[in-house]
Design an enzyme around this catalytic site. Structure first.
Site, PDB file in Angstrom:
ATOM      1  N   GLN A   1      48.496  19.417  54.439  1.00 59.18           N
ATOM      2  CA  GLN A   1      48.361  19.604  55.895  1.00 59.18           C
ATOM      3  C   GLN A   1      48.835  21.005  56.286  1.00 59.18           C
ATOM      4  OE1 GLN A   1      49.590  16.655  58.993  1.00 59.18           O
ATOM      5  NE2 GLN A   1      51.442  17.871  59.178  1.00 59.18           N
TER       6      GLN A   1
ATOM      7  N   MET B   1      54.629  12.681  65.375  1.00 61.66           N
ATOM      8  CA  MET B   1      53.986  11.463  65.881  1.00 61.66           C
ATOM      9  C   MET B   1      55.066  10.440  66.236  1.00 61.66           C
ATOM     10  SD  MET B   1      50.407  11.100  63.878  1.00 61.66           S
ATOM     11  CE  MET B   1      51.052  10.552  62.327  1.00 61.66           C
TER      12      MET B   1
ATOM     13  N   GLY C   1      64.417  14.118  58.808  1.00 59.88           N
ATOM     14  CA  GLY C   1      63.453  15.142  58.380  1.00 59.88           C
ATOM     15  C   GLY C   1      62.925  15.903  59.596  1.00 59.88           C
ATOM     16  N   HIS C   2      62.519  15.158  60.639  1.00 60.43           N
ATOM     17  CA  HIS C   2      62.061  15.816  61.868  1.00 60.43           C
ATOM     18  C   HIS C   2      63.184  16.660  62.466  1.00 60.43           C
ATOM     19  CE1 HIS C   2      59.365  12.092  62.154  1.00 60.43           C
ATOM     20  NE2 HIS C   2      58.502  13.092  62.142  1.00 60.43           N
TER      21      HIS C   2
ATOM     22  N   ASP D   1      54.229  17.422  53.936  1.00 59.69           N
ATOM     23  CA  ASP D   1      52.774  17.339  54.116  1.00 59.69           C
ATOM     24  C   ASP D   1      52.181  18.676  53.678  1.00 59.69           C
ATOM     25  OD1 ASP D   1      52.397  14.686  55.595  1.00 59.69           O
ATOM     26  OD2 ASP D   1      54.028  15.638  56.675  1.00 59.69           O
TER      27      ASP D   1
ATOM     28  N   ALA E   1      58.808   8.245  65.828  1.00 58.37           N
ATOM     29  CA  ALA E   1      59.634   7.585  64.804  1.00 58.37           C
ATOM     30  C   ALA E   1      60.477   8.661  64.119  1.00 58.37           C
ATOM     31  CB  ALA E   1      58.784   6.799  63.810  1.00 58.37           C
TER      32      ALA E   1
ATOM     33  N   SER F   1      58.352   8.669  58.379  1.00 60.34           N
ATOM     34  CA  SER F   1      58.420   7.583  59.368  1.00 60.34           C
ATOM     35  C   SER F   1      57.999   6.263  58.729  1.00 60.34           C
ATOM     36  CB  SER F   1      57.502   7.893  60.553  1.00 60.34           C
ATOM     37  OG  SER F   1      57.898   9.115  61.126  1.00 60.34           O
ATOM     38  N   ARG F   2      57.101   6.351  57.760  1.00 58.72           N
ATOM     39  CA  ARG F   2      56.614   5.127  57.105  1.00 58.72           C
ATOM     40  C   ARG F   2      57.696   4.432  56.273  1.00 58.72           C
ATOM     41  NH1 ARG F   2      51.833   8.216  56.924  1.00 58.72           N
ATOM     42  NH2 ARG F   2      50.084   7.135  57.883  1.00 58.72           N
TER      43      ARG F   2
ATOM     44  N   HIS G   1      63.127  10.954  62.456  1.00 59.82           N
ATOM     45  CA  HIS G   1      64.173  10.763  61.449  1.00 59.82           C
ATOM     46  C   HIS G   1      64.794  12.123  61.138  1.00 59.82           C
ATOM     47  CE1 HIS G   1      61.175  12.364  58.708  1.00 59.82           C
ATOM     48  NE2 HIS G   1      60.331  11.399  59.054  1.00 59.82           N
TER      49      HIS G   1
HETATM   50  O1  PAF Z   1      52.669  15.650  60.461  1.00 58.75           O
HETATM   51  C1  PAF Z   1      52.490  14.935  61.464  1.00 58.75           C
HETATM   52  O2  PAF Z   1      53.378  14.204  61.921  1.00 58.75           O
HETATM   53  C2  PAF Z   1      51.142  14.959  62.156  1.00 58.75           C
HETATM   54  O3  PAF Z   1      50.117  15.097  61.231  1.00 58.75           O
HETATM   55  C3  PAF Z   1      51.050  16.036  63.251  1.00 58.75           C
HETATM   56  C4  PAF Z   1      51.170  17.429  62.658  1.00 58.75           C
HETATM   57  C5  PAF Z   1      52.138  15.809  64.284  1.00 58.75           C
HETATM   58  C6  PAF Z   1      49.693  15.950  63.952  1.00 58.75           C
HETATM   59  O4  PAF Z   1      49.503  14.706  64.547  1.00 58.75           O
END
Ligand code: PAF
Length: 272
Positions: free
Chosen positions: A146, A23, A29-30, A143, A25, A179-180, A27
């Site tokens: 998720q 989503m 981690g991404h 997550d 922002a 991101s938060r 960092h």
């Molecule tokens: O983990 C996230 O950043 C979001 O939940 C995702 C998987 C990109 C879906 O919007």
């Protein structure tokens, strides 16, 4: 050469894609998920789409950091092949996007605190999968619920996509990157680092043979002493997210807590 695109065209569909949804922002981690994606030797595609439908709180949505220019620079520097920055109307045209209702695990923990959240996540992930048609997709273990629900969706819908899991990326004090975290002051980051320390404490107690209840209670007390506003600290069997029993082999301890009104989640694996 990184290409920034707003729609998915036939050139992309002709490639085998390793997809990393975000989503924005961006960092470290991404970027660690991007590095995992690059190891597949497939073309990497990172999406940046702030998905309104997974927020059950307007302020949380409005305050979510948006940093597209910087995101693009970071992703380019990591050698991403495609950055997909779609408009809302492209992801959600007026019809034809099915809502994906999560299995019952979607209504506990994060799902209980954020009603509708996982339906929003699964709906957008399925929509992105449908547009991009990746062969692989990378999701972070921070997550954890998720990730569980996405793997469950892939299996329920019989999607031919390999889900790759990325380890949690932590700062030097143990705070899981998110991101938060950009909303946290320096002091709040130090306070928030106690979340991981408490998870480690609980894990240690369980490995020493203390009961789950007692160990979790200890974790709750330790979090409460640290100016952390706890939402939940719970232990589940990693296989099914049920409360563990004597046959459970791998456990997950999951937590959500607020520091300076910022919602943070974290988890730790416990082998028994
Ligand atoms: O983990 C996230 O950043 C979001 O939940 C995702 C998987 C990109 C879906 O919007």
């Amino acid at each position: 050469m990184t290409k920034v695109i707003n729609t998915i065209n036939d050139d992309i569909l002709s490639e085998n894609i390793c997809f990393i949804p975000t989503m924005g922002a961006i960092h470290e981690g991404h970027l660690s998920l991007v590095d995992i994606g690059k190891e597949t030797n497939l073309k990497t595609l990172v999406s940046i789409f702030l998905n309104r439908r997974q927020f059950n709180n307007d302020d949380d949505f409005k305050n979510y950091p948006i940093e597209h220019e910087q995101d693009i620079q970071f992703l380019k520097s990591r050698g991403v092949d495609f950055i997909f920055l779609p408009q809302d109307s492209y992801i959600y045209p007026s019809e034809g996007v099915p809502s994906i209702v999560p299995s019952k695990v979607g209504s506990i923990l994060e799902g209980a605190s954020r009603p509708g959240h996982f339906e929003g996540v699964l709906t957008v992930v399925n929509r992105l999968f449908d547009l991009i048609k990746p062969s692989h997709a990378v999701f972070g273990k921070k997550d954890a619920q998720q990730l569980f629900l996405i793997k469950d969706m892939v299996s329920r819908l019989d999607l031919n996509i390999e889900i790759i899991e990325g380890e949690i990326f932590r700062d030097i004090n143990g705070l899981a990157l998110s991101s938060r975290n950009k909303h946290l002051s320096h002091d709040a980051k130090l306070i928030a680092a106690n979340i991981f320390k408490s998870l480690q404490k609980v894990s240690k107690e369980i490995n020493l043979g203390k009961s789950f209840e007692e160990s979790v209670e200890l974790g709750i007390n330790s979090l409460n002493q640290n100016e952390i506003d706890l939402d939940y600290l719970e232990i589940v069997d990693e296989e099914n997210f049920n409360y563990p029993n004597k046959y459970s082999k791998k456990l997950k301890l999951l937590t959500a807590a607020y520091v300076e009104n910022v919602r943070l989640i974290d988890n730790i694996d416990i082998e028994i």
